[in-house]
Design a protein around this motif. Structure first.
Motif, short mmCIF file in Angstrom:
data_model
loop_
_atom_site.label_atom_id
_atom_site.label_comp_id
_atom_site.label_asym_id
_atom_site.label_seq_id
_atom_site.Cartn_x
_atom_site.Cartn_y
_atom_site.Cartn_z
N UNK A 57 0.86 -1.18 0.00
CA UNK A 57 0.00 0.00 0.00
C UNK A 57 0.89 1.22 0.00
N UNK A 58 0.64 2.13 -0.95
CA UNK A 58 1.40 3.37 -1.05
C UNK A 58 0.42 4.53 -0.90
N UNK A 59 0.70 5.44 0.02
CA UNK A 59 -0.22 6.52 0.33
C UNK A 59 0.30 7.86 -0.16
N UNK A 60 -0.61 8.66 -0.75
CA UNK A 60 -0.26 10.02 -1.16
C UNK A 60 -0.06 10.93 0.05
N UNK A 61 -0.61 10.53 1.20
CA UNK A 61 -0.45 11.28 2.45
C UNK A 61 0.48 10.46 3.34
N UNK A 62 1.58 11.01 3.83
CA UNK A 62 2.50 10.22 4.65
C UNK A 62 1.80 9.64 5.88
N UNK A 109 3.64 2.81 2.74
CA UNK A 109 4.74 3.56 2.16
C UNK A 109 4.21 4.88 1.58
N UNK A 110 5.03 5.90 1.62
CA UNK A 110 4.65 7.16 0.97
C UNK A 110 4.83 7.00 -0.54
N UNK A 111 3.82 7.46 -1.29
CA UNK A 111 3.85 7.27 -2.74
C UNK A 111 4.97 8.05 -3.40
N UNK A 112 5.79 7.34 -4.16
CA UNK A 112 6.78 7.91 -5.07
C UNK A 112 6.68 7.11 -6.37
N UNK A 113 6.53 7.79 -7.48
CA UNK A 113 6.28 7.08 -8.74
C UNK A 113 7.35 6.04 -9.03
N UNK A 114 8.62 6.41 -8.91
CA UNK A 114 9.70 5.48 -9.25
C UNK A 114 9.65 4.24 -8.35
N UNK A 115 9.31 4.43 -7.07
CA UNK A 115 9.21 3.28 -6.17
C UNK A 115 8.03 2.38 -6.56
N UNK A 116 6.92 2.98 -6.95
CA UNK A 116 5.76 2.19 -7.38
C UNK A 116 6.10 1.36 -8.60
N UNK A 117 6.80 1.94 -9.56
CA UNK A 117 7.18 1.20 -10.77
C UNK A 117 8.13 0.07 -10.42
N UNK A 118 9.06 0.31 -9.50
CA UNK A 118 9.97 -0.77 -9.09
C UNK A 118 9.21 -1.92 -8.44
N UNK A 119 8.23 -1.60 -7.61
CA UNK A 119 7.41 -2.65 -7.00
C UNK A 119 6.70 -3.47 -8.08
N UNK A 131 0.48 -3.21 -6.30
CA UNK A 131 0.59 -1.93 -5.61
C UNK A 131 -0.81 -1.32 -5.46
N UNK A 132 -1.14 -0.94 -4.23
CA UNK A 132 -2.43 -0.33 -3.93
C UNK A 132 -2.21 1.13 -3.56
N UNK A 133 -2.87 2.03 -4.28
CA UNK A 133 -2.68 3.46 -4.09
C UNK A 133 -3.77 4.00 -3.17
N UNK A 134 -3.36 4.54 -2.02
CA UNK A 134 -4.29 5.03 -1.00
C UNK A 134 -4.27 6.55 -0.92
N UNK A 135 -5.34 7.10 -0.37
CA UNK A 135 -5.46 8.53 -0.04
C UNK A 135 -5.48 9.44 -1.25
N UNK A 136 -6.05 8.94 -2.34
CA UNK A 136 -6.23 9.78 -3.51
C UNK A 136 -4.93 10.37 -4.01
N UNK A 137 -4.99 11.63 -4.44
CA UNK A 137 -3.77 12.32 -4.84
C UNK A 137 -3.21 13.13 -3.68
N UNK A 138 -3.83 12.98 -2.50
CA UNK A 138 -3.32 13.66 -1.32
C UNK A 138 -3.92 15.02 -1.06
N UNK A 139 -4.91 15.41 -1.87
CA UNK A 139 -5.55 16.71 -1.74
C UNK A 139 -7.06 16.56 -1.74
N UNK A 140 -7.77 17.42 -0.99
CA UNK A 140 -9.23 17.41 -1.09
C UNK A 140 -9.68 17.90 -2.45
#
Length: 234
Positions: free
Chosen positions: A96-101, A107-117, A124-133
């Motif tokens: 799980x990678x979160x746009x909000x720490x 894990x905190x979302x970083x594109x390069x890390x997501x691609x490596x996973x 890879x599961x992307x949580x907390x949207x893009x991190x903004x309301x």
């Protein structure tokens, strides 16, 4: 078959009658994601929070909009952790990678890390949207698909495609099996929100496939090219 896909799962489709958690359904979806992974696809997932929190609707209508949206982002994290657990119980490596720490939970979302996973064979599961309301999980799905270079966005919903009207209200509504982004926008069809449409159109996302999650195996069928539901394209 698509090599790398971004799957957007409806939160309501994972709930019991649309609410909270139907763990039998969650396990069925996890098995379908594993089957897709085992067939050779790299799998990324965005999950909505409608089974937990409906954004600015219902009881949230009187809330401060930012607070309501923040609660929705947290709901997506809960759903991602539930799905991660179901995948791990099947022996699949998932992150799980979160746009909000939130280091305790994801894990905190970083594109390069997501691609490596993904390249290492992890889901890879992307949580907390893009991190903004003010941005929906539709927008998240479009943005993350662009960032990771996904071949297609698979929208697994509690409805089996794109219709010219709400089929829950209008029994005469017709399913539209093939349409362009421009047509969907012009006709104001509720496939994704406007921001997601703009991202897909301007970044030439080749396909958004919309299909029902009533049978989770539909995820595999669509990824392998079967013509289920509707396709939206440039």
């Amino acid at each position: 078959m698509y090599k790398r896909v971004l799957i957007k799962l409806s939160g309501e489709a994972l709930g019991e009658n649309g609410v909270l958690f139907d763990f039998v359904q969650i396990k069925r979806v996890a098995k379908a994601l594993k089957a897709l992974h085992d067939a050779g696809a790299q799998v990324a997932v965005v999950i909505g929070a409608g089974n937990i929190w409906r954004g600015r609707r219902g009881p949230a209508a009187g809330m401060n909009a930012v607070n309501a949206d923040n609660m929705g982002m947290l709901g997506t994290a809960v759903n991602c952790i539930a799905m991660q657990d179901a995948l791990e119980q099947l022996g699949l490596d998932a992150r799980t990678m979160s746009a909000v720490p939130m280091h305790r939970f994801a894990e905190t979302y970083v594109t390069a890390d997501a691609v490596r996973h993904l390249q290492a064979g992890r889901v890879v599961l992307f949580a907390c949207g893009i991190g903004c309301p003010a941005f929906s999980t539709d927008t998240t799905a479009a943005l993350r698909a662009i960032e990771i270079g996904a071949d297609a966005i698979l929208l697994a919903k509690n409805i089996d495609g794109v219709y010219d009207d709400d089929p829950h209200i209008n029994p005469a509504a017709k399913r539209l099996d093939d349409l362009t982004y421009e047509e969907a926008q012009r006709r104001n069809l509720k496939v994704m929100d406007e921001a997601a449409f703009i991202l897909c159109k301007e970044n030439n996302v080749q396909a958004v496939r919309v299909f029902g999650l009533d049978d989770p195996e539909n995820i595999v069928r669509v990824a392998q090219g079967e013509r289920l539901g509707s396709v939206v394209h440039p």
